[in-house]
Enzyme design. Structure first.
Site, PDB file in Angstrom:
ATOM      1  N   HIS A  75       1.836  -5.391   2.812  1.00 21.76           N
ATOM      2  CA  HIS A  75       3.798  -4.830   3.149  1.00 21.76           C
ATOM      3  C   HIS A  75       4.226  -7.044   3.943  1.00 21.76           C
ATOM      4  O   HIS A  75       5.529  -7.782   2.967  1.00 21.76           O
ATOM      5  CB  HIS A  75       3.409  -4.267   4.553  1.00 21.76           C
ATOM      6  CG  HIS A  75       5.394  -4.262   4.045  1.00 21.76           C
ATOM      7  ND1 HIS A  75       5.419  -3.032   3.902  1.00 21.76           N
ATOM      8  CD2 HIS A  75       5.919  -4.861   5.517  1.00 21.76           C
ATOM      9  CE1 HIS A  75       7.468  -3.306   4.237  1.00 21.76           C
ATOM     10  NE2 HIS A  75       7.426  -3.899   5.215  1.00 21.76           N
ATOM     11  N   GLU A  76       3.910  -7.529   4.750  1.00 23.68           N
ATOM     12  CA  GLU A  76       4.122  -8.541   5.427  1.00 23.68           C
ATOM     13  C   GLU A  76       4.259  -9.188   4.512  1.00 23.68           C
ATOM     14  O   GLU A  76       5.256 -10.497   4.971  1.00 23.68           O
ATOM     15  CB  GLU A  76       3.601  -8.477   7.150  1.00 23.68           C
ATOM     16  CG  GLU A  76       4.280  -7.761   7.161  1.00 23.68           C
ATOM     17  CD  GLU A  76       5.668  -7.338   8.071  1.00 23.68           C
ATOM     18  OE1 GLU A  76       6.329  -7.780   7.855  1.00 23.68           O
ATOM     19  OE2 GLU A  76       5.424  -6.190   7.919  1.00 23.68           O
TER      20      GLU A  76
ATOM     21  N   HIS B  61       7.162 -10.107   2.434  1.00 18.04           N
ATOM     22  CA  HIS B  61       8.086 -10.165   3.440  1.00 18.04           C
ATOM     23  C   HIS B  61       8.800 -11.748   3.371  1.00 18.04           C
ATOM     24  O   HIS B  61       8.981 -12.335   3.517  1.00 18.04           O
ATOM     25  CB  HIS B  61       8.193 -10.202   4.968  1.00 18.04           C
ATOM     26  CG  HIS B  61       8.865  -8.433   4.349  1.00 18.04           C
ATOM     27  ND1 HIS B  61      10.131  -8.173   4.280  1.00 18.04           N
ATOM     28  CD2 HIS B  61       8.629  -6.992   5.707  1.00 18.04           C
ATOM     29  CE1 HIS B  61      10.232  -6.876   4.549  1.00 18.04           C
ATOM     30  NE2 HIS B  61       9.719  -6.642   5.403  1.00 18.04           N
TER      31      HIS B  61
ATOM     32  N   GLU C   7      12.781  -5.969   1.518  1.00 21.16           N
ATOM     33  CA  GLU C   7      11.947  -4.600   1.434  1.00 21.16           C
ATOM     34  C   GLU C   7      11.439  -4.625   0.590  1.00 21.16           C
ATOM     35  O   GLU C   7      10.281  -3.907   0.094  1.00 21.16           O
ATOM     36  CB  GLU C   7      12.834  -3.493   2.311  1.00 21.16           C
ATOM     37  CG  GLU C   7      11.897  -2.085   2.904  1.00 21.16           C
ATOM     38  CD  GLU C   7      11.114  -3.030   4.097  1.00 21.16           C
ATOM     39  OE1 GLU C   7       9.904  -2.030   4.232  1.00 21.16           O
ATOM     40  OE2 GLU C   7      10.765  -3.477   4.567  1.00 21.16           O
TER      41      GLU C   7
END
Length: 490
Positions: free
Chosen positions: A255-256, A259, A285
């Site tokens: 997930h990160e 980003h 997001e």
């Protein structure tokens, strides 16, 4: 030197100082000594004082009036600087500085309160943050809606009413799907066992590399609440480890990486300008969620991950790739937003959105927040909150003043659903690559169609350009229904 050159040179220094302030925040959440909270709050206040003075410098108004942009990028830069200048000038320097000081202190108080399950230790400082954010919202709104004024910082050109209508449209299908899944005769087996931290972190690095994370411009550290930080040539990620749940670490990492890769994928010509960062938190997001979910939790990638985890942990209690895929996507009635399955995640966001709108509007006070949270959670999820760390205290956002941020998580899911449909039409070798542990075909499509543009276009325009259609929740809801119908045999 032209007027435009003067404006860009001034903005370059402001962007650099802003990046330094962001690095102080990263340090506080990762490696700063616990006893340094008060000192850091003063440092953050000092940085904000300098930045606010630059952001409201009268010369900016003069340069903006006289600037003659020569191309699309310069025109958009002028537009964004003007927007930020107008907003900054509405906020008194005293308020900007006090917000920086108080939220830095509040973050440390929150971390301690969360560790000790002590909401009463946190609520007084949260009340201070809320009071300052209401004051900020009133200054920015100029007579308009207070929540919309704060939302503008995270998702420009979107209102709370539009978000509420979107959530109202999404909720029935999400709730119906959850009921069908939880009531299904077949329930996937959960992954169980002990998974040592160092092995998890080694696998997390492998997963980050599979999604193209640039280790020459990034690093990975541990944090209470995973996040990414930085831009241009230095964008860092964090993760967390629970030794009974390796998916927490692995999927937080992916997930990160989404980003961070967005920031690292922006056209390098935009560095140190307003174009050199993600255009909105909703679009941001969309990148983290499509990396984590549509690619990372898909059958192709989980098949590869099953093999790697079986080797790393000398076998698993789950014996085949299909059962492992089901375990990765298992739907359970949990408390924690960041650990929620794809169906229920948006329901967590809807809860927070409604509560924070009421907080900003003055309809809800911090003294009543724990009770309001617990009652709403029981209503929405059918489970009573067992302890504050699993309830109000689980998220860092309000402690650092991020009111208006939460709805962008669900908006990002909507954007990701649209992007996933377009990406799969455009990238036929996506799943074969993911099955080899190579996400680059998808990553490269996202970099070309979303990431490289940075702030060049408004958020909705970015999504429409990439997909050929306006943003719509239908692709996300269709994807969820198809995926979980298959996993649960509905």
């Amino acid at each position: 030197m032209t007027v435009m050159d003067d404006l860009l040179a001034f903005q370059r220094r402001t962007e650099a100082l802003s990046s330094v302030a962001e690095r102080l925040g990263w340090d506080q959440e990762t490696v700063m000594p616990r006893g340094a909270t008060e000192q850091r709050s003063e440092e953050m206040a000092a940085m904000e004082d300098v930045l606010h003075e630059r952001r409201t410098d009268p010369r900016i108004g003069e340069w903006l009036a006289a600037a003659l942009p020569q191309n699309e990028a310069e025109s958009r830069i002028v537009e964004l600087i003007n927007r930020d200048f107008t907003r900054a000038c509405r906020i008194p320097a005293r308020l900007a500085t006090e917000l920086a000081r108080t939220t830095s202190l509040a973050q440390g108080v929150w971390a301690e309160a969360r560790a000790n399950d002590a909401p009463d230790d946190f609520l007084p400082v949260l009340d201070q943050v809320l009071s300052l954010k209401r004051e900020e919202a009133a200054a920015l709104a100029d007579g308009g809606d207070l929540y919309d004024a704060l939302l503008e910082d995270y998702e420009p050109e979107t209102t709370g009413a539009e978000i509420a209508a979107l959530f109202d449209a999404m909720r029935p299908r999400l709730v119906a799907l959850r009921e069908d899944v939880l009531g299904a005769e077949h329930q996937p087996e959960a992954l169980t066992g002990h998974f040592p931290q160092e092995t998890q972190l080694r696998l997390a690095r492998i997963c980050a590399s599979a999604f193209g994370y640039d280790w020459t411009r990034g690093r990975m550290d541990l944090a209470v609440h995973p996040f990414s930080s930085g831009r241009w040539q230095d964008s860092r990620i964090t993760t967390r480890v629970v030794e009974t749940d390796p998916f927490n670490c692995l999927y937080s990492t992916i997930h990160e990486v989404g980003h961070s890769s967005y920031e690292l994928g922006i056209d390098e010509d935009y560095a140190f300008t307003p174009l050199g960062r993600g255009v909105s938190m909703g679009v941001h997001e969309s990148q983290s969620r499509i990396y984590e979910n549509q690619m990372g939790r898909g059958r192709a990638f989980t098949g590869w991950l099953f093999s790697r985890m079986s080797d790393a942990f000398d076998g698993l209690n789950i014996s085949d790739p299909d059962s492992f895929h089901a375990a990765v996507n298992r739907v359970t009635s949990g408390y924690i937003r960041t650990e929620a399955d794809e169906i229920q995640y948006n329901l967590h966001i809807m809860l927070r959105f409604d509560l924070e709108r009421d907080l900003i509007a003055g309809k809800l006070d911090t003294d009543d927040l724990v009770e309001a949270w617990n009652a709403r959670f029981l209503r929405d999820f059918g489970v009573a909150v067992d302890r504050p760390a699993n309830g109000l205290l689980q998220d860092v956002h309000w402690s650092v003043g991020l009111f208006g941020y939460f709805p962008t998580y669900a908006l990002g899911n909507v954007y990701a659903g649209c992007l996933n449909r377009a990406m799969r039409d455009a990238v036929p070798d996506l799943d074969p690559g993911l099955a080899r542990g190579d996400a680059m075909p998808g990553v490269e499509w996202l970099r070309e169609n979303v990431q490289r543009h940075g702030g060049l276009m408004p958020p909705r325009s970015i999504i429409e350009e990439a997909t050929g259609a306006p943003a719509d929740p239908a692709p996300l809801l269709d994807y969820l229904e198809e995926k979980f119908t298959r996993i649960y045999g509905l």
